[in-house]
Design a protein around this motif. Structure first.
Motif, PDB file in Angstrom:
ATOM      1  N   ALA A 161       8.775   3.277   6.374  1.00 42.61           N
ATOM      2  CA  ALA A 161       8.868   2.323   7.479  1.00 42.61           C
ATOM      3  C   ALA A 161       9.855   1.215   7.123  1.00 42.61           C
ATOM      4  CB  ALA A 161       7.493   1.733   7.772  1.00 42.61           C
ATOM      5  N   GLY A 162      10.225   0.454   8.128  1.00 45.81           N
ATOM      6  CA  GLY A 162      11.163  -0.630   7.931  1.00 45.81           C
ATOM      7  C   GLY A 162      10.526  -1.926   7.455  1.00 45.81           C
ATOM      8  N   SER A 163       9.181  -1.994   7.431  1.00 49.86           N
ATOM      9  CA  SER A 163       8.528  -3.236   7.011  1.00 49.86           C
ATOM     10  C   SER A 163       7.136  -2.949   6.458  1.00 49.86           C
ATOM     11  CB  SER A 163       8.401  -4.193   8.206  1.00 49.86           C
ATOM     12  OG  SER A 163       7.469  -3.684   9.146  1.00 49.86           O
ATOM     13  N   ASP A 164       6.656  -3.865   5.614  1.00 53.08           N
ATOM     14  CA  ASP A 164       5.292  -3.757   5.089  1.00 53.08           C
ATOM     15  C   ASP A 164       4.267  -3.861   6.216  1.00 53.08           C
ATOM     16  OD1 ASP A 164       5.763  -3.400   2.299  1.00 53.08           O
ATOM     17  OD2 ASP A 164       6.220  -5.541   2.119  1.00 53.08           O
ATOM     18  N   GLU A 165       4.578  -4.646   7.238  1.00 51.21           N
ATOM     19  CA  GLU A 165       3.658  -4.798   8.370  1.00 51.21           C
ATOM     20  C   GLU A 165       3.469  -3.460   9.085  1.00 51.21           C
ATOM     21  OE1 GLU A 165       5.216  -8.576   7.100  1.00 51.21           O
ATOM     22  OE2 GLU A 165       6.336  -6.838   7.841  1.00 51.21           O
ATOM     23  N   ARG A 166       4.553  -2.691   9.244  1.00 47.26           N
ATOM     24  CA  ARG A 166       4.449  -1.380   9.897  1.00 47.26           C
ATOM     25  C   ARG A 166       3.651  -0.423   9.005  1.00 47.26           C
ATOM     26  NH1 ARG A 166       4.274   0.782  14.761  1.00 47.26           N
ATOM     27  NH2 ARG A 166       6.301  -0.003  15.395  1.00 47.26           N
ATOM     28  N   VAL A 167       3.859  -0.482   7.704  1.00 48.80           N
ATOM     29  CA  VAL A 167       3.071   0.354   6.782  1.00 48.80           C
ATOM     30  C   VAL A 167       1.592   0.039   6.953  1.00 48.80           C
ATOM     31  CG1 VAL A 167       2.504   0.759   4.348  1.00 48.80           C
ATOM     32  CG2 VAL A 167       4.895   0.776   5.089  1.00 48.80           C
ATOM     33  N   ASP A 168       1.230  -1.242   6.987  1.00 50.71           N
ATOM     34  CA  ASP A 168      -0.170  -1.635   7.148  1.00 50.71           C
ATOM     35  C   ASP A 168      -0.744  -1.140   8.475  1.00 50.71           C
ATOM     36  OD1 ASP A 168      -0.057  -2.894   4.683  1.00 50.71           O
ATOM     37  OD2 ASP A 168       0.241  -4.903   5.536  1.00 50.71           O
ATOM     38  N   ALA A 169       0.033  -1.266   9.548  1.00 47.61           N
ATOM     39  CA  ALA A 169      -0.431  -0.817  10.866  1.00 47.61           C
ATOM     40  C   ALA A 169      -0.629   0.696  10.890  1.00 47.61           C
ATOM     41  CB  ALA A 169       0.555  -1.251  11.949  1.00 47.61           C
ATOM     42  N   LEU A 170       0.313   1.446  10.314  1.00 44.69           N
ATOM     43  CA  LEU A 170       0.178   2.904  10.267  1.00 44.69           C
ATOM     44  C   LEU A 170      -0.983   3.319   9.373  1.00 44.69           C
ATOM     45  CD1 LEU A 170       3.906   4.031  10.099  1.00 44.69           C
ATOM     46  CD2 LEU A 170       2.323   4.293  12.026  1.00 44.69           C
ATOM     47  N   ASP A 171      -1.171   2.615   8.271  1.00 44.53           N
ATOM     48  CA  ASP A 171      -2.287   2.890   7.363  1.00 44.53           C
ATOM     49  C   ASP A 171      -3.611   2.804   8.124  1.00 44.53           C
ATOM     50  OD1 ASP A 171      -3.802   3.261   5.001  1.00 44.53           O
ATOM     51  OD2 ASP A 171      -3.750   1.118   4.543  1.00 44.53           O
ATOM     52  N   ARG A 192       1.041   0.981  -2.447  1.00 48.47           N
ATOM     53  CA  ARG A 192       0.314  -0.097  -3.129  1.00 48.47           C
ATOM     54  C   ARG A 192      -1.061   0.357  -3.618  1.00 48.47           C
ATOM     55  NH1 ARG A 192       2.374  -2.877   1.789  1.00 48.47           N
ATOM     56  NH2 ARG A 192       0.386  -2.297   2.652  1.00 48.47           N
ATOM     57  N   ASP A 193      -1.447   1.604  -3.271  1.00 46.79           N
ATOM     58  CA  ASP A 193      -2.792   2.094  -3.587  1.00 46.79           C
ATOM     59  C   ASP A 193      -2.958   2.647  -4.992  1.00 46.79           C
ATOM     60  OD1 ASP A 193      -3.616   1.485  -1.004  1.00 46.79           O
ATOM     61  OD2 ASP A 193      -3.296   3.521  -0.270  1.00 46.79           O
ATOM     62  N   GLY A 194      -1.887   3.004  -5.635  1.00 44.74           N
ATOM     63  CA  GLY A 194      -2.010   3.688  -6.925  1.00 44.74           C
ATOM     64  C   GLY A 194      -2.167   5.181  -6.726  1.00 44.74           C
ATOM     65  N   PHE A 195      -2.127   5.935  -7.815  1.00 43.28           N
ATOM     66  CA  PHE A 195      -2.256   7.394  -7.769  1.00 43.28           C
ATOM     67  C   PHE A 195      -1.313   8.001  -6.740  1.00 43.28           C
ATOM     68  CE2 PHE A 195      -6.401   5.635  -8.975  1.00 43.28           C
ATOM     69  CZ  PHE A 195      -6.508   6.152 -10.253  1.00 43.28           C
ATOM     70  N   LEU A 196      -0.068   7.535  -6.715  1.00 45.31           N
ATOM     71  CA  LEU A 196       0.889   7.912  -5.677  1.00 45.31           C
ATOM     72  C   LEU A 196       1.132   9.411  -5.598  1.00 45.31           C
ATOM     73  CD1 LEU A 196       3.540   5.061  -6.040  1.00 45.31           C
ATOM     74  CD2 LEU A 196       1.405   5.094  -4.735  1.00 45.31           C
ATOM     75  N   ALA A 197       1.127  10.086  -6.729  1.00 41.22           N
ATOM     76  CA  ALA A 197       1.404  11.522  -6.744  1.00 41.22           C
ATOM     77  C   ALA A 197       0.313  12.335  -6.054  1.00 41.22           C
ATOM     78  CB  ALA A 197       1.588  12.005  -8.177  1.00 41.22           C
ATOM     79  N   GLU A 198      -0.871  11.758  -5.885  1.00 38.09           N
ATOM     80  CA  GLU A 198      -1.998  12.494  -5.322  1.00 38.09           C
ATOM     81  C   GLU A 198      -2.074  12.462  -3.800  1.00 38.09           C
ATOM     82  OE1 GLU A 198      -5.637  11.407  -7.300  1.00 38.09           O
ATOM     83  OE2 GLU A 198      -4.631  11.429  -9.248  1.00 38.09           O
ATOM     84  N   LEU A 255       2.695   6.380   2.623  1.00 42.20           N
ATOM     85  CA  LEU A 255       3.363   5.385   3.469  1.00 42.20           C
ATOM     86  C   LEU A 255       4.038   4.361   2.570  1.00 42.20           C
ATOM     87  CD1 LEU A 255       0.407   4.729   5.951  1.00 42.20           C
ATOM     88  CD2 LEU A 255       2.222   6.434   6.157  1.00 42.20           C
ATOM     89  N   THR A 256       5.307   4.039   2.861  1.00 40.36           N
ATOM     90  CA  THR A 256       6.063   3.153   1.989  1.00 40.36           C
ATOM     91  C   THR A 256       7.214   2.503   2.747  1.00 40.36           C
ATOM     92  OG1 THR A 256       7.238   3.055  -0.132  1.00 40.36           O
ATOM     93  CG2 THR A 256       7.594   5.016   1.205  1.00 40.36           C
ATOM     94  N   VAL A 257       7.795   1.482   2.142  1.00 39.76           N
ATOM     95  CA  VAL A 257       9.052   0.905   2.636  1.00 39.76           C
ATOM     96  C   VAL A 257      10.199   1.276   1.688  1.00 39.76           C
ATOM     97  CG1 VAL A 257       7.989  -1.040   3.863  1.00 39.76           C
ATOM     98  CG2 VAL A 257       8.685  -1.309   1.470  1.00 39.76           C
ATOM     99  N   LYS A 258       9.865   1.925   0.589  1.00 34.96           N
ATOM    100  CA  LYS A 258      10.861   2.263  -0.436  1.00 34.96           C
ATOM    101  C   LYS A 258      11.460   3.641  -0.182  1.00 34.96           C
ATOM    102  CE  LYS A 258       8.229  -0.434  -3.761  1.00 34.96           C
ATOM    103  NZ  LYS A 258       7.300  -0.334  -4.879  1.00 34.96           N
ATOM    104  N   GLY A 268      -2.164   7.514   1.766  1.00 34.41           N
ATOM    105  CA  GLY A 268      -2.251   6.267   1.027  1.00 34.41           C
ATOM    106  C   GLY A 268      -0.933   5.528   1.163  1.00 34.41           C
ATOM    107  N   THR A 269      -0.921   4.318   0.650  1.00 31.21           N
ATOM    108  CA  THR A 269       0.310   3.532   0.643  1.00 31.21           C
ATOM    109  C   THR A 269       0.808   3.428  -0.793  1.00 31.21           C
ATOM    110  OG1 THR A 269      -0.614   1.329   0.270  1.00 31.21           O
ATOM    111  CG2 THR A 269      -0.619   2.149   2.552  1.00 31.21           C
TER     112      THR A 269
END
Length: 150
Positions: free
Chosen positions: A36-46, A64-70, A75-78, A61-62
């Motif tokens: 997404a283009g913003s953290d706010e959009r990530v939070d809304a989609l989450d 920011r949740d940890g365990f990213l590979a799982e 969801l990310t902005v990166k 997951g986002t």
């Protein structure tokens, strides 16, 4: 070669289109990154992906949740790919990642009512088509069905 699909959002908002496309990706056994283009959009989609239907949710997951590979859906902005996704969704004018050619499919979802987003999508279409990407354009009809236009 990477497929690059452009979804022109006019009659249906992102929140109504994205979940069904994510479901189809998971049914095919594909791992997904949604950038997404913003953290706010990530939070809304989450929040939305847990509650978009009464009888279902999408496991995700986002970054920011940890365990990213799982996470089957991340969801990310990166522009990273820590869950080994083969499909990447770009929403809210998120740019194509430097490793775009490494994906099976990239889905660019843009707001058809936003002239700047529309112009950016056209430029990206031309550039990526010239680079050899397999590009298609999808538009929703008045009945809510998607049709390939190009």
């Amino acid at each position: 070669m990477t497929e690059l699909l452009f979804y022109h959002l006019q009659r249906r908002p992102l929140e109504s289109v994205l979940p069904s496309l994510l479901e189809k990706s998971l049914e095919r056994g594909w791992r997904v990154v949604v950038q997404a283009g913003s953290d706010e959009r990530v939070d809304a989609l989450d929040a939305h992906l847990w509650t978009y239907r009464d009888d279902s949710f999408l496991p995700h997951g986002t970054d920011r949740d940890g365990f990213l590979a799982e996470h089957p859906i991340l969801l990310t902005v990166k522009d990273h790919n820590p869950n080994g996704a083969v499909v990447r969704f770009l929403v809210e004018r998120a740019p194509l990642p430097p490793d775009a050619a490494s994906y099976r499919r990239i889905v660019v979802m843009f707001d058809g009512e936003d002239e700047e987003a529309l112009a950016e999508a056209r430029v990206t279409w031309r550039e990526k088509k010239a680079e050899g990407f397999e590009v298609t354009y999808w538009q929703c009809d008045e009945n809510g069905r998607w049709h390939k236009r190009g």
